[in-house]
Design an enzyme around this catalytic site. Sequence first.
Site, short mmCIF file in Angstrom:
data_model
loop_
_atom_site.label_atom_id
_atom_site.label_comp_id
_atom_site.label_asym_id
_atom_site.label_seq_id
_atom_site.Cartn_x
_atom_site.Cartn_y
_atom_site.Cartn_z
N VAL A 11 1.54 -0.40 4.79
CA VAL A 11 0.39 -0.56 3.91
C VAL A 11 -0.92 -0.37 4.67
CG1 VAL A 11 -0.81 -2.27 2.49
CG2 VAL A 11 1.67 -2.15 2.44
N ASP A 30 -3.96 -3.82 15.54
CA ASP A 30 -2.60 -4.38 15.54
C ASP A 30 -2.38 -5.02 16.90
OD1 ASP A 30 0.08 -3.48 13.62
OD2 ASP A 30 0.42 -4.55 15.51
N LYS A 35 2.46 0.29 19.70
CA LYS A 35 2.21 1.01 18.45
C LYS A 35 0.82 1.64 18.47
CE LYS A 35 3.40 -0.39 13.78
NZ LYS A 35 3.38 -1.58 12.92
N THR A 86 4.55 -9.84 5.17
CA THR A 86 4.82 -11.10 4.46
C THR A 86 6.33 -11.15 4.20
OG1 THR A 86 4.37 -10.00 2.36
CG2 THR A 86 2.58 -11.26 3.32
N PHE A 152 0.08 -0.28 -4.60
CA PHE A 152 1.26 0.09 -5.39
C PHE A 152 1.89 1.35 -4.80
CE2 PHE A 152 -1.72 -2.15 -8.17
CZ PHE A 152 -0.92 -3.17 -8.65
N GLU A 155 6.87 4.44 -0.80
CA GLU A 155 7.17 5.13 0.45
C GLU A 155 7.57 6.56 0.12
OE1 GLU A 155 9.74 3.03 3.08
OE2 GLU A 155 8.71 1.15 2.72
N PHE A 252 11.92 5.30 -13.86
CA PHE A 252 12.65 4.14 -13.34
C PHE A 252 13.84 3.75 -14.20
CE2 PHE A 252 11.05 2.23 -9.49
CZ PHE A 252 10.08 3.18 -9.19
N LEU A 253 14.49 4.76 -14.74
CA LEU A 253 15.72 4.53 -15.50
C LEU A 253 16.85 5.34 -14.88
CD1 LEU A 253 14.46 4.49 -19.20
CD2 LEU A 253 15.25 2.55 -17.82
N CYS A 263 9.96 -3.72 -0.68
CA CYS A 263 9.19 -4.41 -1.72
C CYS A 263 10.04 -5.08 -2.79
CB CYS A 263 8.23 -3.43 -2.39
SG CYS A 263 6.94 -2.89 -1.28
C1 UDX Z 1 7.99 0.28 -4.68
C2 UDX Z 1 6.99 0.47 -5.83
O1 UDX Z 1 7.29 1.70 -6.53
C3 UDX Z 1 5.58 0.48 -5.32
O2 UDX Z 1 4.68 0.58 -6.40
C4 UDX Z 1 5.34 -0.81 -4.56
O3 UDX Z 1 4.05 -0.86 -4.03
C5 UDX Z 1 6.36 -0.95 -3.43
O4 UDX Z 1 7.67 -0.89 -3.97
P1 UDX Z 1 9.13 1.81 -2.82
O5 UDX Z 1 9.86 0.58 -2.37
O6 UDX Z 1 8.52 2.68 -1.79
O7 UDX Z 1 7.94 1.42 -3.82
O8 UDX Z 1 10.16 2.71 -3.61
P2 UDX Z 1 10.49 3.18 -5.10
O9 UDX Z 1 10.38 4.64 -5.18
O10 UDX Z 1 9.77 2.41 -6.11
O11 UDX Z 1 12.06 2.81 -5.17
C6 UDX Z 1 12.51 1.50 -4.91
C7 UDX Z 1 14.01 1.42 -5.02
O12 UDX Z 1 14.44 1.55 -6.37
C8 UDX Z 1 14.76 2.48 -4.23
O13 UDX Z 1 15.89 1.88 -3.62
C9 UDX Z 1 15.19 3.47 -5.29
O14 UDX Z 1 16.34 4.18 -4.95
C10 UDX Z 1 15.44 2.55 -6.47
N1 UDX Z 1 15.30 3.20 -7.78
C11 UDX Z 1 14.08 3.65 -8.20
C12 UDX Z 1 16.41 3.35 -8.60
O15 UDX Z 1 17.54 2.96 -8.24
N2 UDX Z 1 16.26 3.92 -9.83
C13 UDX Z 1 15.06 4.36 -10.28
O16 UDX Z 1 15.01 4.87 -11.41
C14 UDX Z 1 13.93 4.23 -9.44
#
Ligand code: UDX
Length: 435
Positions: A11, A30, A35, A86, A152, A155, A252-253, A263
């Site tokens: 972050v 840091d 690093k 955290t 938000f 990665e 996200f489905l 996260c």
């Molecule tokens: C997430 C949030 O998207 C971000 O907004 C927040 O700040 C930090 O957490 P990140 O952890 O980088 O980001 O990854 P993301 O792309 O959101 O995927 C998270 C996990 O969910 C991964 O393991 C991914 O494989 C899984 N995932 C995501 C699914 O299994 N299905 C989906 O449809 C979407």
Amino acid sequence: MKIAVIGTGYVGLVSGTCFSEFGHEVTCVDKDAKKIDALERGIMPIYEPGLDSMVGRNVDAGRLKFTTSLQEAMEGARAVFIAVGTPSRRGDGHADLQYVFAAVEEAAAYINDYTVVITKSTVPVGTGAEIKARLTTLLSPDLFDVASNPEFLREGAAIEDFMRPDRVVVGVDSDKAQVLLRELYRPLFLNETPVVFTNRETAEVIKYAANAFLATKISFINEMADLCELVGADVQQVARGIGLDNRIGSKFLHAGPGFGGSCFPKDTRALVSTADQYGLPLRIVRSVVEVNEERKRAMADKIIKACGGSVQGKKLALLGLTFKPNTDDMRESPSLDIIPALQKAGAVIHAHDPKGMEEAEKLLSNVTFHDDPYGTMKDADALVIVTEWNQFRALDLDRAKGLMKEAVLVDLRNIYAKAAPENHGFRYTGIGRGE
Ligand code: UDX
């Protein structure tokens, strides 16, 4: 504006670099001298597409600096971002805030002009108020404000998410702080990015609620996938069929082996723990956490079933170890549950990941790592896709079949249409694709 960013993890490093790209003068600090030394030589501590060139460009322009000296970073800074870790506290899942409070209290020693202390780290609701209370014992109240500005970032797409966010959330309790934050994000205002100004507590809740909701979508579709397998339905069509409803949305489905990363697992646990402290059982989020934890373990059983009920003495070729593609991050990756479970059942694991093998080596034992996907496949009894790196989407399936002992493909991310591997003679198992 001069900005100090404390903590050069994911972050802090991405936010600091992007603020310098906006034209601000940023110093990232840091305690980890190794690093900082590496960053000064242009070596990134994480793999994030586009980050190294953006760092280089801004360092060359004199807008971005790295240091281990908090005093140096705080010199003239009007905004101080707290971006330290955290982690989940062992035992109760609550976010461990010791690094946040330590950073704030150390920084206070160098505040002698109006400064806004801003939390970027994901911190439980009430943390901003606690920071304010602690600073009040150290500083005159007109010298500082405390704001919450959650990130938000995803990665692998972090730069894009910072430069072109869906929204920016800012929690403040003074007009002066609001003016300063507005100035910080001025380039985004010009882009008409929605900025939600609210109070600190609300901003803190927004961050957790957003992650918990996204995690809920994933656990929901994963349970639907299990149902689809039992009743002869196809979860990808179900996701499309419901996602076209604007109230649900199509993102996200994607059913898979469960969510991982730095996260979702940590933040959902922390949210449950915060609510528990207020005597409120957050039943939905608690279930999301449980479904996800069980799911990672269930994936090993799925693989064993696809191998005919036993993997004793069998060689398995695993592709993808990181929690998602385009990162080297292994934190809470499903592979860390799946591989030990398979090993316990007697399997011999060969694996490849484009970026994650160095990290994976530290966390897994008795795994043979290969530099390319095909290296894993020689005499393998099954090929398992764990993470959907683009490199795995168009494998030469004839070549794979020629190398393998048994043509079995387990695709935990549904990156292949069932027919394609079957046409190449593979026995194919996906996620939520009932017969
Ligand atoms: C997430 C949030 O998207 C971000 O907004 C927040 O700040 C930090 O957490 P990140 O952890 O980088 O980001 O990854 P993301 O792309 O959101 O995927 C998270 C996990 O969910 C991964 O393991 C991914 O494989 C899984 N995932 C995501 C699914 O299994 N299905 C989906 O449809 C979407």
